[in-house]
Design an enzyme around this catalytic site. Structure first.
Site, PDB file in Angstrom:
ATOM      1  N   TRP A   1       8.331   5.065   3.252  1.00 27.75           N
ATOM      2  CA  TRP A   1       7.808   4.289   4.374  1.00 27.75           C
ATOM      3  C   TRP A   1       6.831   3.215   3.882  1.00 27.75           C
ATOM      4  CZ3 TRP A   1      11.115   5.568   7.783  1.00 27.75           C
ATOM      5  CH2 TRP A   1      11.494   6.906   7.967  1.00 27.75           C
TER       6      TRP A   1
ATOM      7  N   ILE B   1       9.867  -4.825  35.017  1.00 31.33           N
ATOM      8  CA  ILE B   1       9.761  -6.023  35.855  1.00 31.33           C
ATOM      9  C   ILE B   1      10.866  -7.020  35.524  1.00 31.33           C
ATOM     10  CG2 ILE B   1       8.323  -8.083  36.226  1.00 31.33           C
ATOM     11  CD1 ILE B   1       5.882  -6.177  36.165  1.00 31.33           C
TER      12      ILE B   1
ATOM     13  N   GLU C   1      -0.440   4.411   9.984  1.00 31.90           N
ATOM     14  CA  GLU C   1      -1.891   4.447   9.748  1.00 31.90           C
ATOM     15  C   GLU C   1      -2.583   5.509  10.606  1.00 31.90           C
ATOM     16  OE1 GLU C   1      -4.092   0.838   9.110  1.00 31.90           O
ATOM     17  OE2 GLU C   1      -2.249  -0.270   8.703  1.00 31.90           O
TER      18      GLU C   1
ATOM     19  N   GLY D   1       2.667  12.726   4.730  1.00 33.10           N
ATOM     20  CA  GLY D   1       2.375  11.558   5.530  1.00 33.10           C
ATOM     21  C   GLY D   1       0.969  11.677   6.087  1.00 33.10           C
ATOM     22  N   SER D   2       0.858  12.334   7.250  1.00 27.90           N
ATOM     23  CA  SER D   2      -0.470  12.559   7.828  1.00 27.90           C
ATOM     24  C   SER D   2      -1.315  13.464   6.944  1.00 27.90           C
ATOM     25  CB  SER D   2      -0.320  13.182   9.222  1.00 27.90           C
ATOM     26  OG  SER D   2       0.373  12.306  10.090  1.00 27.90           O
TER      27      SER D   2
ATOM     28  N   PHE E   1       0.871  -1.181   0.000  1.00 25.54           N
ATOM     29  CA  PHE E   1       0.000   0.000   0.000  1.00 25.54           C
ATOM     30  C   PHE E   1       0.906   1.228   0.000  1.00 25.54           C
ATOM     31  CE2 PHE E   1      -2.526   3.151   2.470  1.00 25.54           C
ATOM     32  CZ  PHE E   1      -3.740   3.118   1.812  1.00 25.54           C
TER      33      PHE E   1
ATOM     34  N   GLN F   1       4.135  -5.507  46.792  1.00 29.24           N
ATOM     35  CA  GLN F   1       2.948  -4.757  46.411  1.00 29.24           C
ATOM     36  C   GLN F   1       3.196  -3.847  45.205  1.00 29.24           C
ATOM     37  OE1 GLN F   1       1.737  -2.850  50.088  1.00 29.24           O
ATOM     38  NE2 GLN F   1       0.255  -4.479  50.513  1.00 29.24           N
TER      39      GLN F   1
ATOM     40  N   GLY G   1      17.346  -5.909  34.336  1.00 32.68           N
ATOM     41  CA  GLY G   1      18.438  -5.850  33.370  1.00 32.68           C
ATOM     42  C   GLY G   1      18.217  -6.747  32.171  1.00 32.68           C
TER      43      GLY G   1
END
Length: 397
Positions: free
Chosen positions: A164, A343, A369, A134-135, A126, A285, A346
């Site tokens: 792109w 979480i 998009e 672009g936009s 596409f 917690q 490293g």
């Protein structure tokens, strides 16, 4: 294993639930995160595999009376994205790249291209964005000039660049949008099918990005395109492009959901296995608060995504709802994945760890998009248009 209770939501029919479960089982057997160094070959192989298994037919309206099932597309993209970002990319681009033909192509065009796309025998692309458009699609500079004196059936000469462009360099054909000048701005754009290898068409540059996939800048120089390769009437290209994006914009949100669900799975696995201070990370917690926030952000995005998909399948205009879904799902997924990396500590930034890959893969979804900021404008303008429309009157445009 991802929580699949959302499949029981009333947005889905039983066929959608079966589809999601069957695809997940197939993906476990056939899809891997690792695609090696040759992304082009990996993408080609995924298209062939998805086509042979019948999954690509959901992205293509091959018959003249067929409709694209938005919920099916979303469930497929979410499931594939959870397993591997490149698999989602391969599926999505077959749909987006051929979407204009599905929606507005002639019988001859549909017969020539769509069956091959659905079977995985032809790769689609596409080509809308340009270096300075672009936009702001209406700023398009690429031109398609019909030869003088040739009449309505005369060839077009295509000149300009596109950038792109996903699948650029490996696609068998490109749906290209160019200015034909029937009217100023967006009303003077038409859509064309350009086969790879057409004289005057070249891949000007391959573009490397943080989440590797086939991407390129295209160049057209006096590229001759038969009038029979124009999709729809002259000057209807912008409408065709927007209709195509409306179908697949909601599915971008679904892909973001897939990434976010995988991130939560990885975070839960790490938090319940990582030992520290006489217990595991999940005992703290602060960790529990992060996990709760991640799950809540995923569900809120999923509700918006599948509301938009359901509404479109019921025949409603979903410009606002699709924008809300894409905005929320991509932004939430970015935050969910960032928390998963945290979480993991490293190890979360070690190359090719699952959460590190997700961190790279999610970023582009907030841009392509329609960037997040564009979605905000779409939502606000639709709200204002509805507010300013008298009760009982049809909205303008």
């Amino acid at each position: 294993m991802s929580d699949t209770r959302y499949l029981d939501w009333p947005f889905f029919d039983e066929r959608h639930r079966d589809l999601a479960r069957e695809l997940d089982a197939w993906a476990v057997r056939h899809i891997t995160d690792a695609h090696g160094r040759d992304v082009d070959d990996a993408c080609r192989a995924l298209v062939c595999s998805l086509g042979a298994a019948g999954w690509l037919r959901h992205a293509v309206a091959a018959g003249a009376g067929d409709a694209i099932d938005t919920r099916a597309i979303c469930l497929i993209r979410e499931t594939l994205a959870r397993h591997a970002g490149l698999a989602d990319f391969a599926f999505a681009m077959q749909g987006l790249g051929s979407g204009a033909i599905s929606l507005a192509g002639s019988d001859a065009q549909r017969a020539r291209y769509l069956g091959r796309v659905a079977a995985g025998d032809a790769i689609a692309a596409f080509a809308l964005s340009e270096p300075e458009a672009g936009s702001d699609v209406a700023a398009m500079a690429c031109t398609a000039r019909q030869e003088e004196g040739a009449g309505e059936g005369g060839d077009y000469l295509l000149d300009g660049e596109k950038t792109w462009i996903s699948n650029g360099g490996i696609a068998d054909f490109y749906v290209v949008f160019a200015r034909t000048g029937e009217a100023p701005g967006a009303r003077g754009i038409s859509a064309f099918i350009v086969d790879a290898g057409t004289p005057g068409f070249e891949i000007a540059e391959r573009i490397e990005v943080i989440a590797p996939h086939p991407l390129a800048r295209l160049r057209f120089t006096q590229c001759r395109i038969p009038a029979a390769q124009r999709i729809g009437a002259a000057g209807e290209g912008f409408k065709i492009a927007m209709r195509t994006l409306d179908v697949f914009r909601t599915s971008v949100a679904a892909a973001a959901l897939g990434f976010a669900r995988r991130a939560l799975d990885e975070a839960l696995a790490r938090a319940t296995q990582r030992r520290m201070f006489g217990g595991v990370l999940a005992d703290f917690q602060l960790t529990q608060a992060k996990l709760a926030q991640m799950a809540t952000m995923i569900d809120s995005a999923a509700l918006l995504t599948y509301r938009a998909a359901w509404m479109r399948d019921q025949g409603h205009n979903v410009t606002r709802e699709a924008a809300m879904a894409k905005l929320t799902a991509t932004e939430n997924a970015q935050q969910v994945i960032d928390m998963a990396v945290q979480i993991w500590g490293g190890l979360g930034v070690v190359s090719e760890q699952p959460v590190e890959r997700l961190y790279r893969e999610i970023r582009s979804l907030r841009i392509y998009e329609g960037a997040t900021e564009v979605q905000q404008l779409i939502i606000a303008r639709d709200l204002l248009r509805a507010w300013n429309t008298p009760a009982g009157a049809a909205p303008a445009g």
